[in-house]
Design a protein around this motif. Structure first.
Motif, PDB file in Angstrom:
ATOM      1  N   LEU A   1      -7.425   4.064   3.891  1.00 18.39           N
ATOM      2  CA  LEU A   1      -7.183   3.362   2.632  1.00 18.39           C
ATOM      3  C   LEU A   1      -5.921   3.908   1.966  1.00 18.39           C
ATOM      4  O   LEU A   1      -5.653   5.107   2.017  1.00 18.39           O
ATOM      5  CB  LEU A   1      -8.376   3.529   1.696  1.00 18.39           C
ATOM      6  N   PRO A   2      -5.172   3.037   1.311  1.00 21.17           N
ATOM      7  CA  PRO A   2      -3.977   3.519   0.608  1.00 21.17           C
ATOM      8  C   PRO A   2      -4.361   4.321  -0.627  1.00 21.17           C
ATOM      9  O   PRO A   2      -5.445   4.155  -1.193  1.00 21.17           O
ATOM     10  CB  PRO A   2      -3.242   2.231   0.234  1.00 21.17           C
TER      11      PRO A   2
ATOM     12  N   SER B   1      -6.815  -7.330   5.873  1.00 18.61           N
ATOM     13  CA  SER B   1      -7.749  -6.356   6.449  1.00 18.61           C
ATOM     14  C   SER B   1      -7.274  -4.920   6.242  1.00 18.61           C
ATOM     15  O   SER B   1      -7.954  -3.980   6.639  1.00 18.61           O
ATOM     16  CB  SER B   1      -7.947  -6.630   7.943  1.00 18.61           C
ATOM     17  N   GLY B   2      -6.092  -4.737   5.634  1.00 15.88           N
ATOM     18  CA  GLY B   2      -5.562  -3.401   5.396  1.00 15.88           C
ATOM     19  C   GLY B   2      -4.680  -2.889   6.513  1.00 15.88           C
ATOM     20  O   GLY B   2      -4.231  -1.745   6.481  1.00 15.88           O
TER      21      GLY B   2
ATOM     22  N   GLY C   1      -6.258  -0.595   9.093  1.00 17.76           N
ATOM     23  CA  GLY C   1      -7.108  -0.776   7.917  1.00 17.76           C
ATOM     24  C   GLY C   1      -8.164   0.286   7.733  1.00 17.76           C
ATOM     25  O   GLY C   1      -8.934   0.242   6.774  1.00 17.76           O
ATOM     26  N   LYS C   2      -8.221   1.283   8.620  1.00 21.55           N
ATOM     27  CA  LYS C   2      -9.245   2.329   8.496  1.00 21.55           C
ATOM     28  C   LYS C   2      -8.856   3.405   7.485  1.00 21.55           C
ATOM     29  O   LYS C   2      -9.712   4.090   6.957  1.00 21.55           O
ATOM     30  CB  LYS C   2      -9.524   2.962   9.855  1.00 21.55           C
TER      31      LYS C   2
ATOM     32  N   GLY D   1       0.824  -1.211   0.000  1.00 23.92           N
ATOM     33  CA  GLY D   1       0.000   0.000   0.000  1.00 23.92           C
ATOM     34  C   GLY D   1       0.850   1.249   0.000  1.00 23.92           C
ATOM     35  O   GLY D   1       1.827   1.336   0.740  1.00 23.92           O
TER      36      GLY D   1
ATOM     37  N   GLU E   1      -2.637   0.565  -4.261  1.00 26.34           N
ATOM     38  CA  GLU E   1      -2.217  -0.716  -3.706  1.00 26.34           C
ATOM     39  C   GLU E   1      -1.950  -1.714  -4.828  1.00 26.34           C
ATOM     40  O   GLU E   1      -2.552  -1.620  -5.905  1.00 26.34           O
ATOM     41  CB  GLU E   1      -3.228  -1.276  -2.715  1.00 26.34           C
TER      42      GLU E   1
ATOM     43  N   PHE F   1       0.960   5.189   0.775  1.00 24.90           N
ATOM     44  CA  PHE F   1       0.282   6.206   1.573  1.00 24.90           C
ATOM     45  C   PHE F   1       1.043   7.518   1.480  1.00 24.90           C
ATOM     46  O   PHE F   1       2.216   7.536   1.103  1.00 24.90           O
ATOM     47  CB  PHE F   1       0.223   5.781   3.047  1.00 24.90           C
TER      48      PHE F   1
ATOM     49  N   PRO G   1      -1.588   3.215   8.326  1.00 27.13           N
ATOM     50  CA  PRO G   1      -2.814   2.541   7.868  1.00 27.13           C
ATOM     51  C   PRO G   1      -3.937   2.481   8.904  1.00 27.13           C
ATOM     52  O   PRO G   1      -5.085   2.253   8.559  1.00 27.13           O
ATOM     53  CB  PRO G   1      -2.331   1.128   7.524  1.00 27.13           C
TER      54      PRO G   1
END
Length: 160
Positions: free
Chosen positions: A99-100, A146-147, A96-97, A85, A103, A87, A93
């Motif tokens: 988002l990249p 899950s991110g 997971g909340k 990911g 990705e 950013f 991250p």
């Protein structure tokens, strides 16, 4: 005749009678409306049984951002779902909340091994990153399914 003022050589003014403060009369504010004020009555007490009969539901007392979320079950050993990911610089991250910006999956097939993804290269086009909006500095994280960030960050910059 009054004595002259020693500074100006003019006669001093004669004393002026000060008005005497008389007590003011109390004023009572009259209601603007001719209608009598309504009597305040307490809200009726409603039991849960009464609400169910009327078909009303209890409001959710917690704000949605404080509500308990169901945990996402992820397999931290399933590398087939890992991804890289990208950013903004100094971003996290946040489990997971967040988002990249971009990705890329680390595995291109459903069955890859740790050896296959431990070496190699990934190409990311600058066109995939909105440099006019996000700048030229980015962090790369390895994310699980899950991110959530499991490794990183590694900083890179795009030269103009």
């Amino acid at each position: 005749q009054p004595d002259p003022d020693p500074i100006t050589d003019e006669p001093e003014d004669e004393p002026v009678d000060e008005p005497v403060d008389e007590p003011m009369e109390e004023q009572v504010d009259e209601p603007v409306s001719d209608q009598p004020e309504p009597e305040l009555q307490p809200d009726p007490v409603v039991s849960e049984d009464d609400e169910e009969e009327e078909g009303e539901q209890q409001p959710d007392l917690l704000p949605t951002d404080l509500a308990i979320e169901e945990a996402t079950v992820s397999d931290p050993t399933d590398i087939t779902k890992f991804k890289l990911g990208v950013f903004m610089k100094m971003a996290n991250p946040q489990h997971g909340k967040l988002l990249p910006l971009h990705e890329v999956p680390l595995c291109t097939s459903d069955s890859c091994t740790a050896e296959e993804i431990s070496t190699g290269s990934i190409t990311i086009s600058a066109a995939d990153l909105d440099t006019s909006r996000y700048g030229s500095g980015y962090d790369i994280w390895i994310l699980d399914d899950s991110g959530d960030g499991i490794a990183g960050p590694v900083f890179f910059a795009i030269d103009a």
